[in-house]
Design a protein around this motif. Sequence first.
Motif, PDB file in Angstrom:
ATOM      1  N   TYR A   1       0.818  -1.212   0.000  1.00  0.00           N
ATOM      2  CA  TYR A   1       0.000   0.000   0.000  1.00  0.00           C
ATOM      3  C   TYR A   1       0.848   1.257   0.000  1.00  0.00           C
ATOM      4  CZ  TYR A   1      -3.627  -3.274   1.296  1.00  0.00           C
ATOM      5  OH  TYR A   1      -4.491  -4.333   1.293  1.00  0.00           O
ATOM      6  N   ARG A   2       0.237   2.344  -0.464  1.00  0.00           N
ATOM      7  CA  ARG A   2       0.792   3.688  -0.335  1.00  0.00           C
ATOM      8  C   ARG A   2      -0.266   4.532   0.368  1.00  0.00           C
ATOM      9  NH1 ARG A   2       4.451   0.928  -1.502  1.00  0.00           N
ATOM     10  NH2 ARG A   2       6.036   1.290  -3.098  1.00  0.00           N
ATOM     11  N   GLU A   3       0.180   5.416   1.248  1.00  0.00           N
ATOM     12  CA  GLU A   3      -0.732   6.306   1.969  1.00  0.00           C
ATOM     13  C   GLU A   3      -0.939   7.583   1.159  1.00  0.00           C
ATOM     14  OE1 GLU A   3      -1.171   8.662   6.214  1.00  0.00           O
ATOM     15  OE2 GLU A   3       0.703   7.653   5.737  1.00  0.00           O
TER      16      GLU A   3
ATOM     17  N   TRP B   1       2.143  -3.499  -8.975  1.00  0.00           N
ATOM     18  CA  TRP B   1       2.513  -2.365  -9.818  1.00  0.00           C
ATOM     19  C   TRP B   1       4.001  -2.441 -10.145  1.00  0.00           C
ATOM     20  CZ3 TRP B   1      -0.068   2.972  -8.895  1.00  0.00           C
ATOM     21  CH2 TRP B   1      -1.444   2.819  -8.738  1.00  0.00           C
ATOM     22  N   THR B   2       4.366  -1.983 -11.329  1.00  0.00           N
ATOM     23  CA  THR B   2       5.775  -1.918 -11.716  1.00  0.00           C
ATOM     24  C   THR B   2       6.425  -0.701 -11.061  1.00  0.00           C
ATOM     25  OG1 THR B   2       5.384  -0.517 -13.649  1.00  0.00           O
ATOM     26  CG2 THR B   2       5.226  -2.931 -13.975  1.00  0.00           C
ATOM     27  N   GLU B   3       7.755  -0.677 -11.071  1.00  0.00           N
ATOM     28  CA  GLU B   3       8.470   0.488 -10.523  1.00  0.00           C
ATOM     29  C   GLU B   3       8.066   1.761 -11.263  1.00  0.00           C
ATOM     30  OE1 GLU B   3      10.428   0.996  -7.806  1.00  0.00           O
ATOM     31  OE2 GLU B   3       9.832  -1.040  -7.310  1.00  0.00           O
ATOM     32  N   ARG B   4       7.918   1.671 -12.567  1.00  0.00           N
ATOM     33  CA  ARG B   4       7.517   2.846 -13.349  1.00  0.00           C
ATOM     34  C   ARG B   4       6.131   3.341 -12.933  1.00  0.00           C
ATOM     35  NH1 ARG B   4       8.246   4.247 -19.595  1.00  0.00           N
ATOM     36  NH2 ARG B   4       6.981   6.122 -19.572  1.00  0.00           N
ATOM     37  N   GLU B   5       5.194   2.414 -12.767  1.00  0.00           N
ATOM     38  CA  GLU B   5       3.852   2.803 -12.323  1.00  0.00           C
ATOM     39  C   GLU B   5       3.907   3.451 -10.947  1.00  0.00           C
ATOM     40  OE1 GLU B   5       1.014  -0.459 -14.540  1.00  0.00           O
ATOM     41  OE2 GLU B   5       2.182  -1.114 -12.812  1.00  0.00           O
ATOM     42  N   LEU B   6       4.705   2.896 -10.061  1.00  0.00           N
ATOM     43  CA  LEU B   6       4.846   3.480  -8.720  1.00  0.00           C
ATOM     44  C   LEU B   6       5.459   4.871  -8.797  1.00  0.00           C
ATOM     45  CD1 LEU B   6       6.072   0.353  -6.757  1.00  0.00           C
ATOM     46  CD2 LEU B   6       3.836   1.464  -6.567  1.00  0.00           C
TER      47      LEU B   6
ATOM     48  N   PRO C   1       4.350  10.119  -5.685  1.00  0.00           N
ATOM     49  CA  PRO C   1       5.209   9.764  -4.554  1.00  0.00           C
ATOM     50  C   PRO C   1       5.939  10.966  -3.973  1.00  0.00           C
ATOM     51  CG  PRO C   1       5.634   8.337  -6.438  1.00  0.00           C
ATOM     52  CD  PRO C   1       4.720   9.429  -6.903  1.00  0.00           C
ATOM     53  N   ARG C   2       6.018  10.991  -2.680  1.00  0.00           N
ATOM     54  CA  ARG C   2       6.786  12.028  -1.985  1.00  0.00           C
ATOM     55  C   ARG C   2       8.271  11.680  -2.147  1.00  0.00           C
ATOM     56  NH1 ARG C   2       5.217  13.107   4.140  1.00  0.00           N
ATOM     57  NH2 ARG C   2       3.348  13.800   3.025  1.00  0.00           N
ATOM     58  N   PRO C   3       9.087  12.601  -2.652  1.00  0.00           N
ATOM     59  CA  PRO C   3      10.504  12.284  -2.882  1.00  0.00           C
ATOM     60  C   PRO C   3      11.232  11.775  -1.636  1.00  0.00           C
ATOM     61  CG  PRO C   3       9.942  14.336  -3.964  1.00  0.00           C
ATOM     62  CD  PRO C   3       8.743  13.949  -3.125  1.00  0.00           C
ATOM     63  N   SER C   4      10.910  12.319  -0.484  1.00  0.00           N
ATOM     64  CA  SER C   4      11.614  11.925   0.739  1.00  0.00           C
ATOM     65  C   SER C   4      11.044  10.657   1.373  1.00  0.00           C
ATOM     66  CB  SER C   4      11.573  13.066   1.756  1.00  0.00           C
ATOM     67  OG  SER C   4      10.230  13.333   2.125  1.00  0.00           O
TER      68      SER C   4
ATOM     69  N   PRO D   1       8.666   7.671  -0.490  1.00  0.00           N
ATOM     70  CA  PRO D   1       7.782   7.196  -1.553  1.00  0.00           C
ATOM     71  C   PRO D   1       6.636   6.300  -1.082  1.00  0.00           C
ATOM     72  CG  PRO D   1       9.979   6.240  -1.785  1.00  0.00           C
ATOM     73  CD  PRO D   1      10.047   7.239  -0.673  1.00  0.00           C
ATOM     74  N   ARG D   2       6.620   5.925   0.196  1.00  0.00           N
ATOM     75  CA  ARG D   2       5.465   5.176   0.724  1.00  0.00           C
ATOM     76  C   ARG D   2       4.259   6.093   0.892  1.00  0.00           C
ATOM     77  NH1 ARG D   2       6.753   2.997   6.161  1.00  0.00           N
ATOM     78  NH2 ARG D   2       7.458   5.141   6.324  1.00  0.00           N
ATOM     79  N   ARG D   3       4.504   7.384   0.862  1.00  0.00           N
ATOM     80  CA  ARG D   3       3.420   8.375   0.979  1.00  0.00           C
ATOM     81  C   ARG D   3       3.300   9.122  -0.343  1.00  0.00           C
ATOM     82  NH1 ARG D   3       5.324   7.376   5.832  1.00  0.00           N
ATOM     83  NH2 ARG D   3       3.859   7.286   7.554  1.00  0.00           N
ATOM     84  N   TRP D   4       2.083   9.238  -0.812  1.00  0.00           N
ATOM     85  CA  TRP D   4       1.825   9.943  -2.074  1.00  0.00           C
ATOM     86  C   TRP D   4       1.083  11.242  -1.792  1.00  0.00           C
ATOM     87  CZ3 TRP D   4      -0.043   5.878  -6.184  1.00  0.00           C
ATOM     88  CH2 TRP D   4       1.021   5.030  -6.481  1.00  0.00           C
ATOM     89  N   ASP D   5       1.635  12.342  -2.245  1.00  0.00           N
ATOM     90  CA  ASP D   5       1.066  13.667  -2.008  1.00  0.00           C
ATOM     91  C   ASP D   5       0.095  14.057  -3.120  1.00  0.00           C
ATOM     92  OD1 ASP D   5       2.470  14.238   0.410  1.00  0.00           O
ATOM     93  OD2 ASP D   5       4.274  14.554  -0.776  1.00  0.00           O
ATOM     94  N   TRP D   6      -0.940  14.760  -2.716  1.00  0.00           N
ATOM     95  CA  TRP D   6      -1.958  15.250  -3.642  1.00  0.00           C
ATOM     96  C   TRP D   6      -1.375  16.358  -4.508  1.00  0.00           C
ATOM     97  CZ3 TRP D   6      -5.139  19.933  -2.944  1.00  0.00           C
ATOM     98  CH2 TRP D   6      -6.203  20.006  -3.840  1.00  0.00           C
ATOM     99  N   GLY D   7      -1.659  16.289  -5.806  1.00  0.00           N
ATOM    100  CA  GLY D   7      -1.158  17.291  -6.725  1.00  0.00           C
ATOM    101  C   GLY D   7      -2.251  18.108  -7.384  1.00  0.00           C
ATOM    102  N   GLY D   8      -3.509  17.876  -7.006  1.00  0.00           N
ATOM    103  CA  GLY D   8      -4.628  18.608  -7.582  1.00  0.00           C
ATOM    104  C   GLY D   8      -5.671  17.665  -8.132  1.00  0.00           C
ATOM    105  N   ASP D   9      -6.759  18.253  -8.624  1.00  0.00           N
ATOM    106  CA  ASP D   9      -7.871  17.486  -9.196  1.00  0.00           C
ATOM    107  C   ASP D   9      -7.979  17.774 -10.683  1.00  0.00           C
ATOM    108  OD1 ASP D   9      -8.552  16.504  -6.671  1.00  0.00           O
ATOM    109  OD2 ASP D   9      -9.987  18.107  -6.296  1.00  0.00           O
ATOM    110  N   VAL D  10      -8.463  16.793 -11.425  1.00  0.00           N
ATOM    111  CA  VAL D  10      -8.700  16.957 -12.866  1.00  0.00           C
ATOM    112  C   VAL D  10     -10.075  16.377 -13.185  1.00  0.00           C
ATOM    113  CG1 VAL D  10      -6.264  16.950 -13.516  1.00  0.00           C
ATOM    114  CG2 VAL D  10      -7.512  14.790 -13.428  1.00  0.00           C
ATOM    115  N   PRO D  11     -10.691  16.884 -14.282  1.00  0.00           N
ATOM    116  CA  PRO D  11     -12.014  16.348 -14.645  1.00  0.00           C
ATOM    117  C   PRO D  11     -11.935  14.881 -15.083  1.00  0.00           C
ATOM    118  CG  PRO D  11     -11.390  18.199 -16.086  1.00  0.00           C
ATOM    119  CD  PRO D  11     -10.269  17.941 -15.143  1.00  0.00           C
TER     120      PRO D  11
END
Length: 88
Positions: free
Chosen positions: A27-29, A45-50, A73-76, A78-88
Amino acid sequence: MDELMRGRVYGADHEDPDPGPQAGHVYRELVGGPLDGLLVDVTGWTERELDDGAALITEIGAYGPGGRALYEPRPSDPRRWDWGGDVP
């Protein structure tokens, strides 16, 4: 116990008696945005997908039903994924 092994999994039914993580899955948070605090199952998931993160369907984002919330993924940590915005 790893702190990522607690919480609700993205996509789990609200009626599910056990909406938490399952043994043997990875899992990723999700951090921030409309899906903050949920876990996304990335088992297989592959490394590229992650590295790419995900555009996850959500009804509670800026675009309502069918919209997507972008997480990467958060650079520091990668187990945590940061929100980057919403899209339609």
